[in-house]
Design a protein around this motif. Structure first.
Motif, mmCIF file in Angstrom:
data_model
loop_
_atom_site.group_PDB
_atom_site.id
_atom_site.type_symbol
_atom_site.label_atom_id
_atom_site.label_comp_id
_atom_site.label_asym_id
_atom_site.label_seq_id
_atom_site.Cartn_x
_atom_site.Cartn_y
_atom_site.Cartn_z
ATOM 1 N N MET A 97 56.176 51.098 22.428
ATOM 2 C CA MET A 97 56.514 52.249 22.277
ATOM 3 C C MET A 97 56.220 53.336 23.597
ATOM 4 O O MET A 97 56.922 54.132 24.082
ATOM 5 C CB MET A 97 55.543 53.042 21.434
ATOM 6 C CG MET A 97 55.899 54.679 20.799
ATOM 7 S SD MET A 97 54.560 55.261 20.705
ATOM 8 C CE MET A 97 54.090 55.176 18.838
ATOM 9 N N SER A 98 55.507 52.531 24.615
ATOM 10 C CA SER A 98 54.566 53.231 25.492
ATOM 11 C C SER A 98 55.606 52.994 27.058
ATOM 12 O O SER A 98 54.948 53.679 27.987
ATOM 13 C CB SER A 98 53.311 52.897 25.851
ATOM 14 O OG SER A 98 53.115 51.690 25.679
ATOM 15 N N ASP A 99 56.659 52.351 26.795
ATOM 16 C CA ASP A 99 57.393 52.104 28.489
ATOM 17 C C ASP A 99 58.304 53.286 28.718
ATOM 18 O O ASP A 99 59.489 52.925 28.634
ATOM 19 C CB ASP A 99 57.897 50.790 28.237
ATOM 20 C CG ASP A 99 58.621 50.419 27.277
ATOM 21 O OD1 ASP A 99 58.800 51.100 26.487
ATOM 22 O OD2 ASP A 99 59.546 49.332 27.360
ATOM 23 N N PHE A 100 58.002 54.318 28.813
ATOM 24 C CA PHE A 100 58.940 55.459 29.119
ATOM 25 C C PHE A 100 59.270 55.364 30.519
ATOM 26 O O PHE A 100 58.530 55.015 31.566
ATOM 27 C CB PHE A 100 58.038 56.919 28.831
ATOM 28 C CG PHE A 100 57.741 57.004 27.350
ATOM 29 C CD1 PHE A 100 58.615 56.919 26.393
ATOM 30 C CD2 PHE A 100 56.159 57.254 26.918
ATOM 31 C CE1 PHE A 100 58.083 57.279 24.686
ATOM 32 C CE2 PHE A 100 55.743 57.481 25.755
ATOM 33 C CZ PHE A 100 57.061 57.422 24.803
ATOM 34 N N VAL A 101 60.665 55.861 30.643
ATOM 35 C CA VAL A 101 61.171 55.891 31.976
ATOM 36 C C VAL A 101 61.287 57.292 32.302
ATOM 37 O O VAL A 101 61.933 58.183 31.667
ATOM 38 C CB VAL A 101 62.716 55.246 31.730
ATOM 39 C CG1 VAL A 101 63.086 55.163 33.178
ATOM 40 C CG2 VAL A 101 62.510 53.719 31.440
ATOM 41 N N HIS A 102 60.857 57.602 33.529
ATOM 42 C CA HIS A 102 61.193 59.003 34.088
ATOM 43 C C HIS A 102 61.719 59.088 35.395
ATOM 44 O O HIS A 102 61.104 58.489 36.283
ATOM 45 C CB HIS A 102 59.604 59.568 34.065
ATOM 46 C CG HIS A 102 58.958 59.882 32.798
ATOM 47 N ND1 HIS A 102 57.878 58.851 32.594
ATOM 48 C CD2 HIS A 102 58.966 60.508 31.599
ATOM 49 C CE1 HIS A 102 57.443 59.277 31.067
ATOM 50 N NE2 HIS A 102 58.231 60.262 30.787
ATOM 51 N N PRO A 103 62.777 59.876 35.399
ATOM 52 C CA PRO A 103 63.743 59.686 36.575
ATOM 53 C C PRO A 103 62.893 60.620 37.690
ATOM 54 O O PRO A 103 62.147 61.285 37.386
ATOM 55 C CB PRO A 103 64.872 60.422 36.370
ATOM 56 C CG PRO A 103 64.697 61.147 35.088
ATOM 57 C CD PRO A 103 63.437 60.600 34.145
ATOM 58 N N ARG A 104 63.367 60.252 38.805
ATOM 59 C CA ARG A 104 62.878 61.042 39.960
ATOM 60 C C ARG A 104 63.912 62.308 39.871
ATOM 61 O O ARG A 104 65.101 62.230 39.435
ATOM 62 C CB ARG A 104 63.520 60.621 41.432
ATOM 63 C CG ARG A 104 62.248 59.341 41.940
ATOM 64 C CD ARG A 104 62.736 59.123 43.254
ATOM 65 N NE ARG A 104 64.106 58.334 43.082
ATOM 66 C CZ ARG A 104 64.600 57.229 43.285
ATOM 67 N NH1 ARG A 104 63.646 56.351 42.974
ATOM 68 N NH2 ARG A 104 65.638 56.943 43.229
ATOM 69 N N LEU A 105 63.536 63.469 40.061
ATOM 70 C CA LEU A 105 64.259 64.634 39.967
ATOM 71 C C LEU A 105 65.461 64.657 40.878
ATOM 72 O O LEU A 105 66.323 65.405 40.439
ATOM 73 C CB LEU A 105 63.483 65.996 40.032
ATOM 74 C CG LEU A 105 62.898 66.508 38.836
ATOM 75 C CD1 LEU A 105 63.487 67.409 38.188
ATOM 76 C CD2 LEU A 105 62.140 65.490 37.975
ATOM 77 N N THR A 106 65.308 63.833 42.013
ATOM 78 C CA THR A 106 66.491 64.012 42.874
ATOM 79 C C THR A 106 67.618 63.339 42.221
ATOM 80 O O THR A 106 68.819 63.516 42.583
ATOM 81 C CB THR A 106 66.122 63.276 44.056
ATOM 82 O OG1 THR A 106 65.400 62.180 44.061
ATOM 83 C CG2 THR A 106 65.176 64.236 44.974
ATOM 84 N N ASP A 107 67.293 62.467 41.190
ATOM 85 C CA ASP A 107 68.367 61.784 40.654
ATOM 86 C C ASP A 107 69.086 62.354 39.604
ATOM 87 O O ASP A 107 69.910 61.813 38.619
ATOM 88 C CB ASP A 107 67.875 60.494 40.114
ATOM 89 C CG ASP A 107 67.291 59.390 41.394
ATOM 90 O OD1 ASP A 107 67.887 59.807 42.503
ATOM 91 O OD2 ASP A 107 66.799 58.606 40.997
ATOM 92 N N VAL A 108 68.561 63.452 39.370
ATOM 93 C CA VAL A 108 69.006 64.396 38.029
ATOM 94 C C VAL A 108 70.193 65.345 38.500
ATOM 95 O O VAL A 108 69.973 66.024 39.504
ATOM 96 C CB VAL A 108 68.097 65.175 37.164
ATOM 97 C CG1 VAL A 108 68.502 66.013 36.106
ATOM 98 C CG2 VAL A 108 66.936 64.090 36.810
ATOM 99 N N SER A 109 71.315 65.313 38.108
ATOM 100 C CA SER A 109 72.396 66.180 38.477
ATOM 101 C C SER A 109 72.214 67.630 37.746
ATOM 102 O O SER A 109 71.756 67.614 36.494
ATOM 103 C CB SER A 109 73.659 65.683 38.124
ATOM 104 O OG SER A 109 74.003 65.748 36.965
ATOM 105 N N LEU A 110 72.899 68.669 38.133
ATOM 106 C CA LEU A 110 72.875 69.932 37.695
ATOM 107 C C LEU A 110 73.444 69.890 36.206
ATOM 108 O O LEU A 110 72.751 70.222 35.188
ATOM 109 C CB LEU A 110 73.495 70.844 38.552
ATOM 110 C CG LEU A 110 73.587 72.496 37.713
ATOM 111 C CD1 LEU A 110 72.299 73.047 37.469
ATOM 112 C CD2 LEU A 110 74.398 73.394 38.699
ATOM 113 N N ALA A 111 74.444 68.953 35.794
ATOM 114 C CA ALA A 111 75.412 69.047 35.033
ATOM 115 C C ALA A 111 74.359 68.369 34.053
ATOM 116 O O ALA A 111 74.290 68.722 32.629
ATOM 117 C CB ALA A 111 76.697 68.203 35.217
ATOM 118 N N ALA A 112 73.672 67.449 34.405
ATOM 119 C CA ALA A 112 72.918 66.415 33.220
ATOM 120 C C ALA A 112 71.790 67.399 32.965
ATOM 121 O O ALA A 112 71.279 67.424 31.468
ATOM 122 C CB ALA A 112 72.359 65.148 34.226
ATOM 123 N N ALA A 113 71.154 68.196 33.645
ATOM 124 C CA ALA A 113 69.978 69.147 33.283
ATOM 125 C C ALA A 113 70.689 70.023 32.337
ATOM 126 O O ALA A 113 69.785 70.444 31.159
ATOM 127 C CB ALA A 113 69.528 69.888 34.494
#
Lengths: 102, 102
Positions: free
Chosen positions: A1-17
């Motif tokens: 349950m505990s292998d959460f994946v957290h992206p770097r914020l630079t990899d997040v697009s405005l549209a995705a946010a």
DNA sequence: CCAGTTAGTTCAATAGTTCCGAACTATGAA
DNA sequence: TTCATAGTTCGGAACTATTGAACTAACTGG
């Protein structure tokens, strides 16, 4: 349950946010986490939706860089990645939260 | 072609507005309209996508109260409903546009 | 007026996403 | 060990998005 994946914020697009925020349940979750950090699932108050759906909403928020999840025993603790998100998209979360219906 | 439906901004939810903005093509369309009002479809620069898709994106933006469309001969003229949208969701469009990639 | 072109819509099919119940995993408590 | 609880994963049903093809309507040149 505990292998959460957290992206770097630079990899997040405005549209995705925006996509992550474009859902009433997730907006509630984010607003709740903005008010009182480090809640678990049940604590978000969004428990009218089934567990599997909630779990999925958390994943969407994680993938958008909005929250960080940690396992804590059999609970899951979540916090807003506010500083990082604000650095990536200045003012965005503020204006979204400010425009949320009360 | 010219019976466009434009909602009252009070009928537009925050989630619906964010959903309309949560797409790269529509973000481009909105940004273009923010810069130079009253463009037609071709003028939005989003012409890598097929006509039918574009037509649909315009409908989504209209339904979210973001744009107003008018028939002008065989063209369609579109403008941002900026004042009304800003009155309904203060600061939202500004922060979205400010965070758009250049 | 007519034929051709152009701007955009609508339709239908397909592709992709989301929702949610059921089964499962893992932790903790008795 | 057994039970309960917190959450994930799986798979199918329901929904949404994308797009080519056919269509409508308006302009253009002869």
């Amino acid at each position: 349950m505990s292998d959460f994946v957290h992206p770097r914020l630079t990899d997040v697009s405005l549209a995705a946010a925006l996509h992550a925020l474009a859902d009433p349940v997730r907006l509630d979750m984010v607003a709740t986490l903005a008010g009182s950090p480090d809640l678990n699932c049940a604590g978000t108050g969004a428990c009218s939706v089934p567990k599997s759906t909630l779990s999925n909403h958390f994943k969407v928020l994680r993938n958008a860089g909005l929250i960080e999840s940690r396992a804590d025993g059999r609970d899951q603790r979540n916090r807003l990645r506010r500083a990082e998100f604000d650095a990536r998209f200045p003012g965005l979360l503020d204006s979204v939260l400010a425009n949320r219906p009360a």
